[in-house]
Scaffold this motif. Structure first.
Motif, PDB file in Angstrom:
ATOM      1  N   ALA A 296      -4.333   7.757   0.801  1.00 37.12           N
ATOM      2  CA  ALA A 296      -4.599   8.333  -0.525  1.00 37.12           C
ATOM      3  C   ALA A 296      -4.485   7.307  -1.646  1.00 37.12           C
ATOM      4  O   ALA A 296      -4.935   7.569  -2.766  1.00 37.12           O
ATOM      5  CB  ALA A 296      -3.650   9.505  -0.786  1.00 37.12           C
ATOM      6  N   THR A 297      -3.934   6.141  -1.355  1.00 32.36           N
ATOM      7  CA  THR A 297      -3.837   5.103  -2.394  1.00 32.36           C
ATOM      8  C   THR A 297      -5.153   4.363  -2.602  1.00 32.36           C
ATOM      9  O   THR A 297      -5.295   3.623  -3.577  1.00 32.36           O
ATOM     10  CB  THR A 297      -2.735   4.071  -2.062  1.00 32.36           C
ATOM     11  N   ALA A 298      -6.099   4.534  -1.684  1.00 31.62           N
ATOM     12  CA  ALA A 298      -7.395   3.847  -1.813  1.00 31.62           C
ATOM     13  C   ALA A 298      -8.121   4.365  -3.040  1.00 31.62           C
ATOM     14  O   ALA A 298      -8.021   5.543  -3.374  1.00 31.62           O
ATOM     15  CB  ALA A 298      -8.227   4.077  -0.557  1.00 31.62           C
ATOM     16  N   PRO A 299      -8.814   3.546  -3.749  1.00 31.14           N
ATOM     17  CA  PRO A 299      -9.068   2.119  -3.538  1.00 31.14           C
ATOM     18  C   PRO A 299      -8.143   1.214  -4.365  1.00 31.14           C
ATOM     19  O   PRO A 299      -8.483   0.061  -4.629  1.00 31.14           O
ATOM     20  CB  PRO A 299     -10.509   1.975  -4.014  1.00 31.14           C
ATOM     21  N   THR A 300      -6.987   1.693  -4.772  1.00 30.05           N
ATOM     22  CA  THR A 300      -6.135   0.909  -5.663  1.00 30.05           C
ATOM     23  C   THR A 300      -5.551  -0.320  -4.965  1.00 30.05           C
ATOM     24  O   THR A 300      -5.459  -0.381  -3.735  1.00 30.05           O
ATOM     25  CB  THR A 300      -4.965   1.748  -6.216  1.00 30.05           C
ATOM     26  N   GLU A 301      -5.140  -1.271  -5.769  1.00 27.75           N
ATOM     27  CA  GLU A 301      -4.436  -2.444  -5.267  1.00 27.75           C
ATOM     28  C   GLU A 301      -2.965  -2.076  -5.112  1.00 27.75           C
ATOM     29  O   GLU A 301      -2.340  -1.585  -6.053  1.00 27.75           O
ATOM     30  CB  GLU A 301      -4.580  -3.619  -6.234  1.00 27.75           C
ATOM     31  N   LEU A 302      -2.416  -2.318  -3.929  1.00 26.01           N
ATOM     32  CA  LEU A 302      -1.019  -1.997  -3.673  1.00 26.01           C
ATOM     33  C   LEU A 302      -0.148  -3.186  -4.072  1.00 26.01           C
ATOM     34  O   LEU A 302      -0.438  -4.328  -3.709  1.00 26.01           O
ATOM     35  CB  LEU A 302      -0.816  -1.644  -2.201  1.00 26.01           C
ATOM     36  N   VAL A 303       0.918  -2.875  -4.811  1.00 22.96           N
ATOM     37  CA  VAL A 303       1.767  -3.919  -5.377  1.00 22.96           C
ATOM     38  C   VAL A 303       3.225  -3.559  -5.144  1.00 22.96           C
ATOM     39  O   VAL A 303       3.688  -2.515  -5.624  1.00 22.96           O
ATOM     40  CB  VAL A 303       1.497  -4.050  -6.899  1.00 22.96           C
ATOM     41  N   GLU A 304       3.941  -4.420  -4.402  1.00 20.76           N
ATOM     42  CA  GLU A 304       5.377  -4.189  -4.288  1.00 20.76           C
ATOM     43  C   GLU A 304       6.017  -4.705  -5.578  1.00 20.76           C
ATOM     44  O   GLU A 304       6.132  -5.906  -5.803  1.00 20.76           O
ATOM     45  CB  GLU A 304       6.017  -4.871  -3.090  1.00 20.76           C
ATOM     46  N   ALA A 305       6.423  -3.765  -6.409  1.00 17.54           N
ATOM     47  CA  ALA A 305       6.970  -4.093  -7.733  1.00 17.54           C
ATOM     48  C   ALA A 305       8.474  -4.315  -7.630  1.00 17.54           C
ATOM     49  O   ALA A 305       9.272  -3.598  -8.216  1.00 17.54           O
ATOM     50  CB  ALA A 305       6.628  -2.991  -8.724  1.00 17.54           C
ATOM     51  N   SER A 306       8.827  -5.328  -6.855  1.00 20.06           N
ATOM     52  CA  SER A 306      10.231  -5.714  -6.737  1.00 20.06           C
ATOM     53  C   SER A 306      10.514  -6.797  -7.768  1.00 20.06           C
ATOM     54  O   SER A 306       9.882  -7.861  -7.735  1.00 20.06           O
ATOM     55  CB  SER A 306      10.531  -6.261  -5.345  1.00 20.06           C
ATOM     56  N   PRO A 307      11.472  -6.549  -8.646  1.00 16.10           N
ATOM     57  CA  PRO A 307      11.799  -7.585  -9.624  1.00 16.10           C
ATOM     58  C   PRO A 307      12.527  -8.766  -8.986  1.00 16.10           C
ATOM     59  O   PRO A 307      12.657  -9.819  -9.602  1.00 16.10           O
ATOM     60  CB  PRO A 307      12.695  -6.854 -10.623  1.00 16.10           C
ATOM     61  N   TYR A 308      12.962  -8.607  -7.720  1.00 13.95           N
ATOM     62  CA  TYR A 308      13.774  -9.632  -7.053  1.00 13.95           C
ATOM     63  C   TYR A 308      13.019 -10.456  -6.027  1.00 13.95           C
ATOM     64  O   TYR A 308      13.402 -11.578  -5.737  1.00 13.95           O
ATOM     65  CB  TYR A 308      14.964  -8.971  -6.338  1.00 13.95           C
TER      66      TYR A 308
END
Length: 161
Positions: free
Chosen positions: A108-120
């Motif tokens: 269901a996330t398609a077609p977005t770009e997946l981004v691990e938003a880890s500040p670390y």
């Protein structure tokens, strides 16, 4: 997960896309409780650290698994870098293919770009938090986003099967 424009940002064990998210899957006859466990077990086995491998399998806590994985004896960065993405690809593929609800979430996330938003995390993540307004602008990313890239490869693979 937090969708901003064409980006789906995620972070933390509560997020279904995270390697720390609790889930059950089996690979080569071994039962796993998260992708993190498969990743750290694979790291221990790659460097023939049987004690670490045993400890990683004995705990269900991803933080503990990661801490054990950081102390793997005989670790070599160049070998790990050459194998880590394919290891995580397999773990994510198995996680999402064996858990229909998680598969639905990923697709269901398609077609977005997946981004691990880890500040670390500057390797698997982007070095920015999920709510940081710079998440959508690659020029501001401090990390490589290897997990996001791997998950998009898994998403593409599963969407064809």
């Amino acid at each position: 997960m937090h969708r901003i424009g064409n980006v789906t940002a995620f972070f933390g064990a509560d997020d279904a896309l995270s390697n720390w998210h609790p889930c059950r899957f089996t690979y080569h006859g071994v039962d796993f409780t998260s992708v993190e466990q498969l990743m750290m077990l694979s790291k221990a086995k790659l460097f023939a650290d049987d004690m670490a491998a045993h400890q990683i399998l004995a705990t269900k806590d991803p933080m503990a698994q990661k801490m054990i994985g950081r102390k793997v004896k005989g670790f070599g960065l160049s070998l790990w870098e050459s194998r880590r993405e394919s290891i995580v690809f397999v773990g994510c593929r198995e996680k999402f293919s064996q858990n229909p609800g998680l598969r639905t979430i990923l697709l269901a996330t398609a077609p977005t770009e997946l981004v691990e938003a880890s500040p670390y995390d500057l390797i698997w993540g982007i070095g920015l938090g999920e709510r940081d307004s710079r998440v959508t602008d690659r020029r501001h990313w401090r990390g490589r986003n290897l997990l996001g890239i791997t998950l998009m490869r898994v998403r593409d693979t599963l969407s064809r099967s």
